[in-house]
Every structure is written in C-alpha cells, then in structure tokens.
Design a protein around this motif. Structure first.
Motif, PDB file in Angstrom:
ATOM      1  N   GLY A   1      -3.034  13.088  17.271  1.00  0.00           N
ATOM      2  CA  GLY A   1      -4.177  12.731  18.106  1.00  0.00           C
ATOM      3  C   GLY A   1      -5.157  13.840  18.373  1.00  0.00           C
ATOM      4  O   GLY A   1      -5.882  13.804  19.361  1.00  0.00           O
ATOM      5  N   ASP A   2      -5.222  14.839  17.487  1.00  0.00           N
ATOM      6  CA  ASP A   2      -6.118  15.966  17.733  1.00  0.00           C
ATOM      7  C   ASP A   2      -7.461  15.836  17.024  1.00  0.00           C
ATOM      8  O   ASP A   2      -8.259  16.767  17.016  1.00  0.00           O
ATOM      9  N   GLY A   3      -7.716  14.684  16.421  1.00  0.00           N
ATOM     10  CA  GLY A   3      -9.005  14.472  15.774  1.00  0.00           C
ATOM     11  C   GLY A   3      -9.041  14.867  14.310  1.00  0.00           C
ATOM     12  O   GLY A   3     -10.057  14.715  13.654  1.00  0.00           O
ATOM     13  N   LEU A   4      -7.938  15.385  13.784  1.00  0.00           N
ATOM     14  CA  LEU A   4      -7.860  15.766  12.375  1.00  0.00           C
ATOM     15  C   LEU A   4      -6.847  14.864  11.680  1.00  0.00           C
ATOM     16  O   LEU A   4      -5.727  14.703  12.167  1.00  0.00           O
ATOM     17  N   TYR A   5      -7.255  14.281  10.550  1.00  0.00           N
ATOM     18  CA  TYR A   5      -6.310  13.477   9.770  1.00  0.00           C
ATOM     19  C   TYR A   5      -5.128  14.340   9.363  1.00  0.00           C
ATOM     20  O   TYR A   5      -5.263  15.541   9.130  1.00  0.00           O
ATOM     21  N   ASP A   6      -3.960  13.730   9.256  1.00  0.00           N
ATOM     22  CA  ASP A   6      -2.734  14.459   8.935  1.00  0.00           C
ATOM     23  C   ASP A   6      -2.877  15.314   7.686  1.00  0.00           C
ATOM     24  O   ASP A   6      -2.365  16.432   7.640  1.00  0.00           O
TER      25      ASP A   6
ATOM     26  N   GLU B   1       0.841  -1.203   0.000  1.00  0.00           N
ATOM     27  CA  GLU B   1       0.000   0.000   0.000  1.00  0.00           C
ATOM     28  C   GLU B   1       0.874   1.251   0.000  1.00  0.00           C
ATOM     29  O   GLU B   1       1.754   1.394   0.845  1.00  0.00           O
ATOM     30  N   ILE B   2       0.605   2.177  -0.890  1.00  0.00           N
ATOM     31  CA  ILE B   2       1.343   3.441  -0.935  1.00  0.00           C
ATOM     32  C   ILE B   2       1.070   4.257   0.321  1.00  0.00           C
ATOM     33  O   ILE B   2       1.938   4.954   0.826  1.00  0.00           O
ATOM     34  N   ASP B   3      -0.148   4.131   0.869  1.00  0.00           N
ATOM     35  CA  ASP B   3      -0.570   4.898   2.041  1.00  0.00           C
ATOM     36  C   ASP B   3      -1.086   3.919   3.086  1.00  0.00           C
ATOM     37  O   ASP B   3      -2.266   3.583   3.117  1.00  0.00           O
ATOM     38  N   THR B   4      -0.211   3.459   3.962  1.00  0.00           N
ATOM     39  CA  THR B   4      -0.549   2.422   4.931  1.00  0.00           C
ATOM     40  C   THR B   4      -1.701   2.819   5.843  1.00  0.00           C
ATOM     41  O   THR B   4      -2.606   2.028   6.089  1.00  0.00           O
ATOM     42  N   ASP B   5      -1.711   4.056   6.357  1.00  0.00           N
ATOM     43  CA  ASP B   5      -2.722   4.450   7.339  1.00  0.00           C
ATOM     44  C   ASP B   5      -3.983   5.046   6.725  1.00  0.00           C
ATOM     45  O   ASP B   5      -4.923   5.388   7.434  1.00  0.00           O
ATOM     46  N   GLY B   6      -4.027   5.191   5.407  1.00  0.00           N
ATOM     47  CA  GLY B   6      -5.252   5.646   4.736  1.00  0.00           C
ATOM     48  C   GLY B   6      -5.568   7.124   4.892  1.00  0.00           C
ATOM     49  O   GLY B   6      -6.704   7.529   4.661  1.00  0.00           O
ATOM     50  N   ASP B   7      -4.574   7.942   5.257  1.00  0.00           N
ATOM     51  CA  ASP B   7      -4.845   9.378   5.431  1.00  0.00           C
ATOM     52  C   ASP B   7      -4.598  10.176   4.155  1.00  0.00           C
ATOM     53  O   ASP B   7      -4.608  11.389   4.175  1.00  0.00           O
ATOM     54  N   ARG B   8      -4.377   9.498   3.052  1.00  0.00           N
ATOM     55  CA  ARG B   8      -4.156  10.078   1.720  1.00  0.00           C
ATOM     56  C   ARG B   8      -2.795  10.764   1.595  1.00  0.00           C
ATOM     57  O   ARG B   8      -2.599  11.581   0.712  1.00  0.00           O
ATOM     58  N   LEU B   9      -1.855  10.423   2.500  1.00  0.00           N
ATOM     59  CA  LEU B   9      -0.470  10.878   2.377  1.00  0.00           C
ATOM     60  C   LEU B   9       0.406   9.651   2.138  1.00  0.00           C
ATOM     61  O   LEU B   9       0.345   8.679   2.892  1.00  0.00           O
TER      62      LEU B   9
ATOM     63  N   ASP C   1       3.441  10.041  11.323  1.00  0.00           N
ATOM     64  CA  ASP C   1       3.483   8.593  11.494  1.00  0.00           C
ATOM     65  C   ASP C   1       2.709   7.925  10.360  1.00  0.00           C
ATOM     66  O   ASP C   1       1.490   8.089  10.276  1.00  0.00           O
ATOM     67  N   PRO C   2       3.367   7.139   9.515  1.00  0.00           N
ATOM     68  CA  PRO C   2       2.669   6.497   8.403  1.00  0.00           C
ATOM     69  C   PRO C   2       1.741   5.365   8.840  1.00  0.00           C
ATOM     70  O   PRO C   2       1.005   4.812   8.031  1.00  0.00           O
ATOM     71  N   LEU C   3       1.756   5.051  10.135  1.00  0.00           N
ATOM     72  CA  LEU C   3       0.884   4.000  10.668  1.00  0.00           C
ATOM     73  C   LEU C   3      -0.343   4.573  11.376  1.00  0.00           C
ATOM     74  O   LEU C   3      -1.202   3.829  11.832  1.00  0.00           O
ATOM     75  N   ASN C   4      -0.412   5.907  11.490  1.00  0.00           N
ATOM     76  CA  ASN C   4      -1.497   6.551  12.221  1.00  0.00           C
ATOM     77  C   ASN C   4      -2.029   7.725  11.397  1.00  0.00           C
ATOM     78  O   ASN C   4      -1.299   8.682  11.154  1.00  0.00           O
ATOM     79  N   PRO C   5      -3.296   7.682  10.983  1.00  0.00           N
ATOM     80  CA  PRO C   5      -3.818   8.767  10.145  1.00  0.00           C
ATOM     81  C   PRO C   5      -3.903  10.111  10.866  1.00  0.00           C
ATOM     82  O   PRO C   5      -3.978  11.157  10.233  1.00  0.00           O
ATOM     83  N   ASP C   6      -3.866  10.102  12.195  1.00  0.00           N
ATOM     84  CA  ASP C   6      -3.899  11.334  12.993  1.00  0.00           C
ATOM     85  C   ASP C   6      -2.691  11.299  13.923  1.00  0.00           C
ATOM     86  O   ASP C   6      -2.810  10.952  15.099  1.00  0.00           O
TER      87      ASP C   6
END
Length: 168
Positions: free
Chosen positions: A105-110, A77-85, A97-102
C-alpha cells in the motif's frame, strides 16, 4: 511383510494416485469426473472457463484447484493483479499478494518496489528525499539522489533552496 509385497502395494497406490480423481458428492448421485486430476471436477472447470484436461490452465504453475479454491486467483490469468509478477512467484518467492498490485500500500507496484512488503518505505534509496517527492521532482526513488544538487539550487528564485522546498 516381505519386500516384494511392499513394492506391490506401493505400486498399486501409485497407480491409483496417478489416475483421475473421482469425487462423489452424495451416495445417490453419480460421480463427478476430474479428467486432469487437479481436484476440480470437469463440470466446475467448465463453469470457471478452465480446461478440464489441463491441471494448470493458465500455465503459472498453480493448479486450477489452488487458484480457484485456495488463493482465489484467476485460473485464466498468469498475473491476476496485473503487476507483471506471476501469481506463483508472488505467493511462493516474494510473498506478495497476487490479488493486489501494491501489496504494502505504499503507492508502488510490487514489481517496481524494492521492498514490496514494507509499507512504511517512504525513502526507498535512503537519500533523505521521500519517494513521493522524488516522483514529483522527476528523480528516481530507487537511486540515491545527491541532496547537494537541491541544497545549492533555487530554481524558482524564492529564497528557499529546492531541497528546503521538498522537505517543508
């Protein structure tokens, strides 16, 4: 050592470096072949579902070795965490963090977070209305909102301005 000998030795080293990397696990066992030279044996690549003839199966500019063993990202997968980065972009450019879309931890995707590494960002646009409140009332947490609009209005006619209701 004369220059010709140095060039010859350097050429030999480069030829060896460009050939497939062969890893020996134990002296008595046969060598494990690494057809694409990414430091992951063909057998291990097959276990992970990666292409043993392509060093970067998913095309995100991280080798299969880096994804499997260093960063623990998904080599398929080009984008492991699915945050479109893209994983490589997160690791080397933004630092998220490529394993965490946020990542913070502030509630907004990266991708949508203007400060993806600052978890205390409660008011991204610094307009005095928190990001959560702006989401609740339907304004953009990244665009300055004129508080006067809420100070002067009382949409529910309860005697408190809309701004006071947001703040309290």
């Amino acid at each position: 050592m004369d220059t010709v000998v140095k060039i010859l030795i350097l050429s030999i080293v480069l030829v060896i470096a460009n050939t497939a990397y062969i890893e020996f696990t134990q002296p008595d066992s046969p060598p494990l072949i690494d057809s694409d030279g990414d430091r992951v044996s063909d057998d291990v690549e097959l276990l992970h579902g990666t292409d043993p003839h392509v060093s970067d199966t998913d095309g995100d500019r991280l080798t299969d070795y880096e994804e499997i063993f260093r960063y623990k990202t998904d080599p398929l997968e080009i984008d492991t965490d699915g945050d479109r980065l893209n994983d490589e972009f997160e690791i080397f450019v933004v630092g998220t963090d490529p394993l965490n879309p946020d990542s913070d931890g502030d509630g907004l995707y990266d991708l949508e977070d203007p400060l993806p590494l600052e978890p205390i960002t409660l008011d991204s646009d610094h307009d005095g209305i928190s990001d959560d409140d702006e989401k609740h009332i339907g304004t953009d947490p990244f665009t300055y909102t004129n508080r006067q609009l809420f100070t002067d209005s009382d949409l529910d006619n309860d005697g408190l301005s809309d701004y006071e209701e947001i703040i309290y």
